[in-house]
Design a protein around this motif. Sequence first.
Motif, mmCIF file in Angstrom:
data_model
loop_
_atom_site.group_PDB
_atom_site.id
_atom_site.type_symbol
_atom_site.label_atom_id
_atom_site.label_comp_id
_atom_site.label_asym_id
_atom_site.label_seq_id
_atom_site.Cartn_x
_atom_site.Cartn_y
_atom_site.Cartn_z
ATOM 1 N N LEU A 109 -0.127 11.414 -2.229
ATOM 2 C CA LEU A 109 -0.085 10.094 -2.856
ATOM 3 C C LEU A 109 -0.365 8.996 -1.843
ATOM 4 O O LEU A 109 -1.127 8.067 -2.115
ATOM 5 N N ARG A 110 0.262 9.094 -0.665
ATOM 6 C CA ARG A 110 0.033 8.085 0.371
ATOM 7 C C ARG A 110 -1.420 8.041 0.792
ATOM 8 O O ARG A 110 -2.028 6.968 0.884
ATOM 9 N N THR A 111 -1.998 9.213 1.024
ATOM 10 C CA THR A 111 -3.377 9.269 1.500
ATOM 11 C C THR A 111 -4.341 8.733 0.454
ATOM 12 O O THR A 111 -5.232 7.937 0.759
ATOM 13 N N SER A 112 -4.166 9.159 -0.786
ATOM 14 C CA SER A 112 -5.084 8.714 -1.840
ATOM 15 C C SER A 112 -4.885 7.236 -2.157
ATOM 16 O O SER A 112 -5.848 6.527 -2.467
ATOM 17 N N ALA A 113 -3.655 6.743 -2.054
ATOM 18 C CA ALA A 113 -3.412 5.318 -2.288
ATOM 19 C C ALA A 113 -4.045 4.476 -1.188
ATOM 20 O O ALA A 113 -4.580 3.390 -1.446
ATOM 21 N N MET A 114 -4.010 4.968 0.067
ATOM 22 C CA MET A 114 -4.687 4.252 1.149
ATOM 23 C C MET A 114 -6.199 4.243 0.928
ATOM 24 O O MET A 114 -6.867 3.238 1.157
ATOM 25 N N SER A 115 -6.750 5.363 0.478
ATOM 26 C CA SER A 115 -8.181 5.414 0.167
ATOM 27 C C SER A 115 -8.521 4.460 -0.971
ATOM 28 O O SER A 115 -9.572 3.808 -0.960
ATOM 29 N N VAL A 137 -5.286 19.771 -3.456
ATOM 30 C CA VAL A 137 -4.329 18.740 -3.864
ATOM 31 C C VAL A 137 -4.860 17.344 -3.566
ATOM 32 O O VAL A 137 -4.740 16.427 -4.392
ATOM 33 N N GLN A 138 -5.457 17.165 -2.384
ATOM 34 C CA GLN A 138 -5.976 15.848 -2.028
ATOM 35 C C GLN A 138 -7.160 15.451 -2.904
ATOM 36 O O GLN A 138 -7.339 14.275 -3.226
ATOM 37 N N ALA A 139 -7.987 16.413 -3.272
ATOM 38 C CA ALA A 139 -9.114 16.111 -4.160
ATOM 39 C C ALA A 139 -8.605 15.575 -5.492
ATOM 40 O O ALA A 139 -9.083 14.542 -5.993
ATOM 41 N N GLU A 140 -7.632 16.257 -6.068
ATOM 42 C CA GLU A 140 -7.053 15.806 -7.337
ATOM 43 C C GLU A 140 -6.427 14.420 -7.194
ATOM 44 O O GLU A 140 -6.648 13.537 -8.034
ATOM 45 N N ALA A 141 -5.662 14.228 -6.122
ATOM 46 C CA ALA A 141 -5.007 12.941 -5.918
ATOM 47 C C ALA A 141 -6.026 11.817 -5.779
ATOM 48 O O ALA A 141 -5.817 10.708 -6.285
ATOM 49 N N HIS A 142 -7.137 12.091 -5.109
ATOM 50 C CA HIS A 142 -8.150 11.040 -4.912
ATOM 51 C C HIS A 142 -8.895 10.701 -6.197
ATOM 52 O O HIS A 142 -9.233 9.532 -6.422
ATOM 53 N N ILE A 143 -9.154 11.681 -7.015
ATOM 54 C CA ILE A 143 -9.799 11.385 -8.301
ATOM 55 C C ILE A 143 -8.892 10.469 -9.129
ATOM 56 O O ILE A 143 -9.337 9.469 -9.710
ATOM 57 N N LYS A 144 -7.601 10.784 -9.157
ATOM 58 C CA LYS A 144 -6.659 9.966 -9.925
ATOM 59 C C LYS A 144 -6.527 8.565 -9.324
ATOM 60 O O LYS A 144 -6.441 7.570 -10.052
ATOM 61 N N ALA A 145 -6.519 8.494 -7.997
ATOM 62 C CA ALA A 145 -6.373 7.189 -7.346
ATOM 63 C C ALA A 145 -7.594 6.309 -7.580
ATOM 64 O O ALA A 145 -7.461 5.102 -7.822
ATOM 65 N N MET A 146 -8.794 6.890 -7.507
ATOM 66 C CA MET A 146 -10.001 6.092 -7.747
ATOM 67 C C MET A 146 -10.038 5.600 -9.197
ATOM 68 O O MET A 146 -10.440 4.463 -9.476
ATOM 69 N N ALA A 147 -9.578 6.454 -10.116
ATOM 70 C CA ALA A 147 -9.553 6.057 -11.522
ATOM 71 C C ALA A 147 -8.511 4.970 -11.784
ATOM 72 O O ALA A 147 -8.618 4.234 -12.773
ATOM 73 N N ALA A 148 -7.530 4.839 -10.892
ATOM 74 C CA ALA A 148 -6.500 3.822 -11.067
ATOM 75 C C ALA A 148 -6.969 2.434 -10.648
ATOM 76 O O ALA A 148 -6.406 1.430 -11.099
ATOM 77 N N TYR A 294 -17.179 2.941 5.792
ATOM 78 C CA TYR A 294 -16.499 4.205 6.121
ATOM 79 C C TYR A 294 -15.049 3.905 6.416
ATOM 80 O O TYR A 294 -14.732 3.008 7.207
ATOM 81 N N PHE A 295 -14.145 4.646 5.784
ATOM 82 C CA PHE A 295 -12.724 4.538 6.050
ATOM 83 C C PHE A 295 -12.200 5.899 6.456
ATOM 84 O O PHE A 295 -12.328 6.872 5.721
ATOM 85 N N ARG A 296 -11.635 5.977 7.648
ATOM 86 C CA ARG A 296 -11.042 7.227 8.132
ATOM 87 C C ARG A 296 -9.525 7.102 8.133
ATOM 88 O O ARG A 296 -8.956 6.217 8.740
ATOM 89 N N SER A 297 -8.876 7.998 7.424
ATOM 90 C CA SER A 297 -7.424 8.029 7.366
ATOM 91 C C SER A 297 -6.922 9.229 8.159
ATOM 92 O O SER A 297 -7.330 10.367 7.896
ATOM 93 N N VAL A 298 -6.057 8.963 9.145
ATOM 94 C CA VAL A 298 -5.403 10.067 9.857
ATOM 95 C C VAL A 298 -3.917 10.114 9.508
ATOM 96 O O VAL A 298 -3.212 11.032 9.922
#
Length: 329
Positions: A109-115, A137-148, A294-298
């Motif tokens: 959630l944190r990673t996808s929300a930052m993206s 898991v991250q792929a799913e979270a990112h699809i949901k976050a982008m749709a939000a 480009y956004f890099r999240s570590v």
Amino acid sequence: MLLLNREDITRCVELPKLVRALEDAHRGFARSAPVVPQRSIITHERQKAFSLFMPAYLPGNQTLGVKVSSFHPGNVMHGLSTVNGAVLLIDVETGRLLAMLDSGLLTALRTSAMSALATDKLCPQRRIRLAVVGAGVQAEAHIKAMAAIREVGQVKIFSRRPAHSAALAERLSIELMLPIEATHSMQEALFDADVVCTTTSHESPQPLIKAHQLNPRAHINAIGGSTVHACEIDPRLLGNAQVYVDHLRAACRESGEITQALAWSVIDVKDIREIGDLVIDQPSPVMHKDGLSYFRSVGHASQDMVVAACIYYMARAEQIGKQCDYLST
């Protein structure tokens, strides 16, 4: 102490609220910097895995906690989550434990929300074509976050495990009521995408994605790659992109793309900006960008504590989770 497992967190989370909480927090960090010691890492050579120990204190809202997270890429072969652990929230006044949260879902959630926050600031299109590389898991979270945060016209998923891509596409297309499809090649997923999210466990310095595969005006959220040597994106691309990271010092130390781009003099440290700059700039000049961003999240423990606190207060308001007084008896 409040115990929050994956199901509890899923029930109480509202992604737009997490994105706004992270935006407000980064704006506040400019006035009151978080106290974040360098994280400790223990490697597990036999399992080709590692564990991270990440404390943080946020003076602005008096949030204190520590995240323990283990990354075991081999778990995929056993049907287990690759990321496991817990976040402990601590009462600053008394030192008592307030909550323990599942860190696997919290990390996603944190990673996808930052993206999502980076995308909201860096991608000018209101309706996007989304490409996701990876099917975990991250792929799913990112699809949901982008749709939000955007209207999504189409989603294309590519991974090295076609069956996983197909299953994720089928499930989320029903859940989100979006046109989502699994593609047979990286090129098919990328060529017309406005936003690209890379969510892989790639470990090689040989990049997965080259310049010719991308829409020249795409925005990239790079969050995968499990070692400092790993490059999901060709580092040479960064010379022609607006480069943002979640935390400069950590990215220069832990991101394969950033470290290689710096070593090859493709970019200089002064060319890299932090996500906090985006939320402070009003209006943000990058909203009118022409070319790649480009956004890099570590990952950073300050962000974990922002999300953990947000989830904790949501759960308390909705009376979600289980109270446990075992340690106090």
